[in-house]
Design an enzyme around this catalytic site. Structure first.
Site, mmCIF file in Angstrom:
data_model
loop_
_atom_site.group_PDB
_atom_site.id
_atom_site.type_symbol
_atom_site.label_atom_id
_atom_site.label_comp_id
_atom_site.label_asym_id
_atom_site.label_seq_id
_atom_site.Cartn_x
_atom_site.Cartn_y
_atom_site.Cartn_z
ATOM 1 N N SER A 575 0.761 -1.136 0.087
ATOM 2 C CA SER A 575 0.038 -0.199 0.091
ATOM 3 C C SER A 575 0.860 1.262 -0.162
ATOM 4 C CB SER A 575 -0.855 -0.038 1.199
ATOM 5 O OG SER A 575 -1.887 0.801 0.987
ATOM 6 N N ASP A 650 -8.820 -4.801 -6.398
ATOM 7 C CA ASP A 650 -8.526 -3.757 -5.485
ATOM 8 C C ASP A 650 -9.333 -2.612 -5.724
ATOM 9 O OD1 ASP A 650 -7.286 -1.920 -3.487
ATOM 10 O OD2 ASP A 650 -5.203 -2.750 -3.950
ATOM 11 N N HIS A 682 -7.698 -5.097 -1.668
ATOM 12 C CA HIS A 682 -6.460 -4.462 -1.439
ATOM 13 C C HIS A 682 -5.379 -5.383 -0.575
ATOM 14 C CE1 HIS A 682 -3.732 -1.118 -1.057
ATOM 15 N NE2 HIS A 682 -3.773 -1.149 0.358
#
Length: 706
Positions: A575, A650, A682
């Site tokens: 991320s 995602d 995600h």
């Protein structure tokens, strides 16, 4: 990144299973994090009444009831509940006490109410499509959403009553808005009397429909989500106020801009008013408003502004049920502190004047506010209380990471905590902090594996800022040898990787890698959480710039150690950490041999409005900042081996990020590796997480050679 999503990948907790003097396998480390190796905990602790009675779950299927100054016993097994209500509950899911004789549980769409005195219960079943289930304070009603509409029912007999009846799917009621930023965790707010409920409504008509590929269909199809990218059209929020008896709804809209945010909603104790924050889309201005229950505007109680951002994350708290005077949390002076306001919005006092970070308000009642905060050591989470005259007291003297539940009337505190040296401990304290009952002392069930301890230290930047670090060595560490390094990085807002908690907040797979002959290193750079405004806001308009400089301070430190192989440094993150991984490889290609970037942001203009614009402003307002922080513009600088990983579904960091950067690498004739996880969002969860970590760590081990 979203707080709850970013933290899901960043913080891998340790679990408990013990084998006699054997090596930990990677599969055990990854899949056993929770199920096998997690230290013994007390789950579902709740106070039942103001006389010190409490309850918690033992092995999830046994309900334990006790008293703060007495004994405890198992009073019910899940099979007895199922027999009473003809249910199929696998555990006491989402248990809440209605009073000292009855409780309610719900699992998926099934709700059961049970009386422990007469040992009888009954259940209702909501529609299969029901989501976002929320009970009123008195457990008379339950609200829920189906698609974009909101409903409620009595919990004694199901009858679905519509609160909204919207045909346009672009308008959504009763769900979280603003992509769960600014402390928004739910979409419905029942009033104290249960006669009314407030709810969020968002109009996403003008928000872009973003396509996600669904390969489970034959042939494949596209699922569209609403994804407002930075600088583009965003949602428009309302607050509905529904009156159950009148079957009437009044709506409130933002006063200072159609795309402003409505956050931090609370009812006053007298059930007559709502207090909430309106945040400008720029997130540099907040107005705290007061409205009557019929949607009539009363007044703006106060405002706050900032050159960087304002980020109210908590509602108004009411220390007395007899007064509408309230306490507001604000970091206007550099750290979150508590400010006491009259019901008319007059600042009465600054209740706390701490130079450390307030983390959460645990309770506000009977004239006192209980809250967790770091205290002087930013790696801790300690429990404090303060009264209406600003007299503050630390209730937890033991350093570590504490989680607390305060009893009614503030007589007792349930405190469960860990530290680097304590796997987990659960106690009951008096209101003054004295331990009066010990409920649990967990053992280190990893002791037989002989894992090395995580070493916490700190570095100091050239401008005298302290940066905390964690270093994990092999269990057979030999200072005369040279070891390769993996730097695990996140680096973004709302996350802190190095903490005074069990195993210093490290993931168990890090110890597995260390035992393969690695040093695993982590540093919390400026911009990360729990250090105050000066530390956190300095990244404004230039995400990734100062963060990389701080991380390079860590690299410099590593290279100074005699036992580090400076030619074999790898980096990995997910991320924001994926962004940092690639960013650092591009900024300092000579330092990194290999990197693995999961779910990476590659250009902030592709990220969503609520998070992206807070830290970067819009692309129109900050063209230079977006250009300088875009990885697309520096793709030609890559030298080491890079593996990029992305979930194909995602909805947080959309696949466009990875594909756009890969296209740049192709244009520059640079070879990289890419692995998609089909239909994962995600984070890669479930059994596939082992596949993920095996892929990540094998890549690092195989490529990190010179």
């Amino acid at each position: 990144m979203k707080k709850h999503l970013s933290l899901l990948f960043v913080l891998f907790f340790i679990c408990n299973f013990s084998l006699a003097q054997s090596d930990l396998s990677l599969k055990e480390a990854v899949l056993g994090q929770y199920a096998q190796f997690y230290p013994e905990h007390i789950f579902g602790f709740q106070w039942i009444d103001d006389e010190g009675s409490y309850a918690y779950l033992k092995k999830y299927q046994n309900l334990v009831v006790g008293n703060a100054e007495g004994d405890e016993e198992v009073i019910l097994h899940i099979r007895d509940l199922n027999k009473s209500v003809d249910g199929r509950f696998t555990y006491f899911a989402n248990l809440s006490w209605i009073n000292k004789e009855s409780f309610i549980v719900h699992q998926k769409q099934v709700i059961a109410k049970y009386n422990i005195k007469d040992k009888k219960g009954k259940k209702i079943k909501l529609p299969e499509q029901a989501e976002n289930i929320k009970f009123d304070p008195h457990y008379k009603y339950v609200s829920y959403s189906i698609d974009n509409n909101l409903f409620y029912s009595s919990i004694d007999e199901f009858k679905g009553i519509p609160v909204t009846n919207l045909v346009d799917l672009n308008v959504v009621s009763g769900q979280e808005i603003a992509r769960s930023e600014m402390g928004i965790t739910e979409g419905v707010f029942w009033s104290p009397t249960s006669d009314k409920l407030a709810f969020y409504q968002k109009d996403e008509t003008y928000v872009h429909d973003y396509p996600l590929l669904d390969i489970d269909k034959y042939p494949g199809s596209l699922n569209s989500i609403k994804y407002p990218m930075a600088g583009q059209k965003s949602e428009r929020a309302k607050l509905g106020i529904y009156h159950l008896k009148l079957d009437t709804t009044f709506y409130v809209t933002a006063q200072h801009g159609q795309e402003n945010y409505i956050t931090n909603v609370s009812w006053t104790p007298d059930d007559q008013f709502l207090i909430f924050a309106e945040v400008a889309r720029s997130q540099k201005h907040v107005w705290v408003h007061k409205y009557k229950y019929d949607g009539t505007f009363v007044k703006t109680l106060f405002e706050e502004q900032s050159d960087t951002w304002v980020e109210p994350e908590r509602p108004a708290y009411f220390p007395s049920n007899e007064s509408n005077d309230f306490v507001w949390v604000s970091e206007r002076d550099g750290f979150d502190n508590l400010y006491a306001y009259s019901k008319e919005g007059k600042l009465q006092s600054k209740l706390t004047n701490n130079k450390f970070v307030l983390k959460d308000v645990v309770a506000a009642e009977n004239g006192e506010v209980f809250f967790t905060a770091t205290g002087k050591n930013p790696l801790n989470t300690m429990l404090y209380k303060v009264d209406g005259k600003g007299r503050q007291k630390l209730l937890t003297k033991e350093e570590g990471t504490h989680q607390a539940v305060v009893s009614p009337c503030n007589q007792y505190v349930f405190d469960q905590y860990s530290s680097i040296d304590i796997p987990n401990k659960a106690v009951i304290r008096s209101a003054k902090g004295k331990i009066i009952k010990e409920l649990l002392v967990a053992q280190d069930k990893l002791a037989s594996y002989g894992l090395s301890s995580a070493d916490i230290s700190h570095l100091v930047t050239s401008d005298d800022v302290k940066l905390y670090t964690r270093l994990i060595k092999p269990k057979d560490f030999d200072s005369s040898k040279k070891y390769p390094v993996l730097i695990y990085v996140y680096g973004g807002p709302h996350a802190q990787l190095v903490t005074n908690s069990w195993m210093a907040g490290a993931s168990l797979w890090m110890h597995w890698l260390a035992n393969q002959g690695y040093i695993v290193f982590t540093l919390d750079n400026r911009g990360s959480a729990n250090r105050g405004v000066d530390f956190e806001h300095i990244i404004h308009r230039n995400l990734g710039e100062l963060e990389c400089k701080d991380q390079m301070k860590g690299v410099e430190y590593l290279k100074s150690l005699d036992f580090i192989d400076t030619n074999r440094i790898a980096i990995h993150g997910w991320s924001f950490g994926g962004y940092m991984t690639i960013n650092m490889m591009l900024k300092a290609p000579e330092s990194f041999n290999v990197g693995v970037a999961g779910g990476p942001v590659t250009d902030w203009k592709f990220y969503e409005v609520m998070y992206g614009e807070r830290y970067m402003d819009t692309p129109q307002e900050n063209k230079k900042g977006y250009e300088e922080t875009s990885l697309l513009n520096r793709a030609a600088d890559l030298e080491g081996d890079l593996l990029m990983i992305h979930g194909t579904s995602d909805p947080v960091v959309v696949m466009q990020h990875s594909l756009a950067l890969i296209r740049k690498f192709v244009e520059h004739e640079i070879q990289v590796d890419f692995f998609p996880y089909p239909m994962h969002e995600h984070n890669v969860r479930g059994k596939d997480r082992y596949h993920l970590m095996e892929k990540v760590l094998n890549y690092i081990i195989d490529k990190n050679v010179r």
